[in-house]
Design an enzyme around this catalytic site. Structure first.
Site, short mmCIF file in Angstrom:
data_model
loop_
_atom_site.label_atom_id
_atom_site.label_comp_id
_atom_site.label_asym_id
_atom_site.label_seq_id
_atom_site.Cartn_x
_atom_site.Cartn_y
_atom_site.Cartn_z
N MET A 30 46.90 15.13 160.19
CA MET A 30 47.99 14.68 160.21
C MET A 30 48.46 13.46 158.95
SD MET A 30 49.05 13.92 164.12
CE MET A 30 48.06 12.15 164.33
N GLY A 31 47.90 14.19 158.08
CA GLY A 31 48.15 13.29 156.69
C GLY A 31 47.34 12.05 156.53
N GLY A 36 37.59 10.21 155.43
CA GLY A 36 36.97 11.04 156.36
C GLY A 36 37.56 12.40 156.48
N HIS A 37 38.81 12.62 155.96
CA HIS A 37 39.46 13.89 155.73
C HIS A 37 38.70 14.53 154.51
CE1 HIS A 37 43.06 11.49 157.75
NE2 HIS A 37 42.90 12.30 158.62
N GLN A 148 34.01 14.30 163.98
CA GLN A 148 33.35 13.72 165.21
C GLN A 148 34.03 12.30 165.61
OE1 GLN A 148 29.03 12.67 164.93
NE2 GLN A 148 29.33 11.33 166.75
N LYS A 149 34.56 11.67 164.84
CA LYS A 149 35.39 10.69 165.22
C LYS A 149 36.20 10.81 166.61
CE LYS A 149 37.99 6.91 164.36
NZ LYS A 149 39.24 7.18 165.20
N GLN A 153 38.25 15.52 171.46
CA GLN A 153 39.15 16.46 170.71
C GLN A 153 38.38 17.74 170.36
OE1 GLN A 153 42.51 15.60 168.01
NE2 GLN A 153 41.17 16.20 166.56
N SER A 185 40.21 5.60 159.92
CA SER A 185 41.38 6.29 160.54
C SER A 185 42.64 5.91 159.56
CB SER A 185 41.36 5.67 161.93
OG SER A 185 42.60 5.66 162.46
P1 AMP Z 1 43.98 13.17 161.91
O1 AMP Z 1 44.64 13.28 160.67
O2 AMP Z 1 43.77 11.85 162.26
O3 AMP Z 1 44.34 14.01 162.98
O4 AMP Z 1 42.62 13.75 161.75
C1 AMP Z 1 42.30 14.98 161.10
C2 AMP Z 1 40.75 15.58 161.29
O5 AMP Z 1 40.11 14.41 160.73
C3 AMP Z 1 40.15 15.22 162.84
O6 AMP Z 1 39.20 16.57 162.79
C4 AMP Z 1 39.81 14.02 162.64
O7 AMP Z 1 38.60 13.96 163.88
C5 AMP Z 1 39.00 13.92 161.33
N1 AMP Z 1 38.59 12.48 161.05
C6 AMP Z 1 39.59 11.29 161.16
N2 AMP Z 1 38.94 10.19 160.85
C7 AMP Z 1 37.74 10.75 160.47
C8 AMP Z 1 36.35 10.11 160.09
N3 AMP Z 1 36.43 8.54 159.93
N4 AMP Z 1 35.42 10.90 159.72
C9 AMP Z 1 35.48 12.19 159.89
N5 AMP Z 1 36.43 12.93 160.30
C10 AMP Z 1 37.50 12.24 160.61
#
Ligand code: AMP
Length: 283
Positions: A30-31, A36-37, A148-149, A153, A185
């Site tokens: 989601m940008g 993490g991304h 895994q965060k 999901q 996050s």
């Molecule tokens: P989001 O943009 O928050 O929807 O996340 C997109 C992807 O990045 C999802 O698969 C999340 O689980 C992963 N993600 C978000 N935060 C982390 C993190 N701290 N470490 C690893 N993966 C993450």
């Protein structure tokens, strides 16, 4: 790096893409990209010949009282990040591209979506599984990478892929944390210093649970008590859930064995934090 905004162009790109020559890896996001991304993108880069990142703040996965409008958005930084990570294609659909006026179909994974996050965010996973189904259908990747965060999901998406016979392998990537253990996050953008400090207790509580299991504790209720003590809920901090579950079914356990996931969600001043640790229980 190619940028595509419409489903039509994406389909054309995909049709020209020879799956025998190079495998495609998809990283849905989601940008507001962070380390993490990046770790997911790097994993995709190591595994696949072609890396696709999607950036879409999906309204379907936000509840009516949630933060869809104020969710952090920074496209130019996200594109710079994708360039640095050598991404081949970024898919940035507009809202009406994925959800035109007459859109009326959703995809739901029943049992796994019900508990934990599903209880506090009843429409969340249906939004996630609907958008992920669309992205997997459009990109048709050999691999898709999730963090895994968001452990529940990942379980829900694995089930979706299995149940709908989708030809994609789902890879779970480790949670990336700050040096003190706080999970990264996108929502951390609007977390104050003092909220962050207090929220760190979630990771510390899960770690205490893991340590208790390593020390021989096998009763889930005792491990959960241990974690709750570290969290020290009170004015300003509410525990939504803190539980020891089977890592595959996410059902709560009474006696711990096999692979267990410690799941936690708390709220501090209107901000919600989730985290988890996977623990392999010694025989
Ligand atoms: P989001 O943009 O928050 O929807 O996340 C997109 C992807 O990045 C999802 O698969 C999340 O689980 C992963 N993600 C978000 N935060 C982390 C993190 N701290 N470490 C690893 N993966 C993450």
């Amino acid at each position: 790096m190619r940028i595509i905004q419409t489903t039509q162009s994406l389909r054309t790109w995909r049709r020209r893409h020879d799956p025998l020559r190079t495998s495609i890896g998809l990283v849905p996001t989601m940008g507001a990209l962070h380390a993490g991304h990046r770790s997911l993108i790097q994993r995709a880069r190591r595994t696949c010949g072609t890396v696709v990142v999607s950036i879409f703040v999906n309204p379907l996965q936000f509840g009516p009282a949630e933060d869809y409008r104020r969710y952090p958005r920074d496209l130019s930084q996200d594109l710079a990040c994708c360039r640095e990570e050598n991404v081949d294609l970024v898919f940035i659909p507009k809202l009406e591209t994925l959800y035109p006026q007459d859109f009326q179909t959703t995809v739901a994974v029943r049992t796994l979506s019900r508990r934990w996050e599903g209880e506090y965010r009843p429409t969340h996973f249906e939004g996630v599984t609907t958008v992920v189904t669309k992205l997997l259908n459009l990109v048709r990747p050999a691999h898709a990478f999730f963090g895994q965060k968001d452990y529940q999901q990942c379980c829900v998406i694995r089930q979706l892929v299995q149940d709908l016979d989708l030809d994609t392998r789902v890879t779970l990537c480790p949670t990336i944390r700050d040096a003190d253990g706080f999970a990264l996050s996108s929502r951390n953008h609007y977390v104050t210093k003092s909220q962050r400090q207090r929220a760190l207790a979630l990771y510390q509580a899960l770690s205490a649970g893991k340590a208790a299991i390593a020390g021989g504790m096998r009763r889930a209720d005792l491990v959960e008590k241990n974690m709750a003590k570290v969290l020290n809920a009170g004015p300003g901090l509410t525990i939504d859930y803190l539980a020891c579950c089977d890592a595959r079914t996410l059902e709560p356990l009474s006696r711990l064995r096999g692979t267990v996931v410690l799941l936690g969600a708390i709220r501090i001043g209107g901000v919600r934090f989730i985290d988890n640790l996977i623990v392999r229980v010694p025989q």
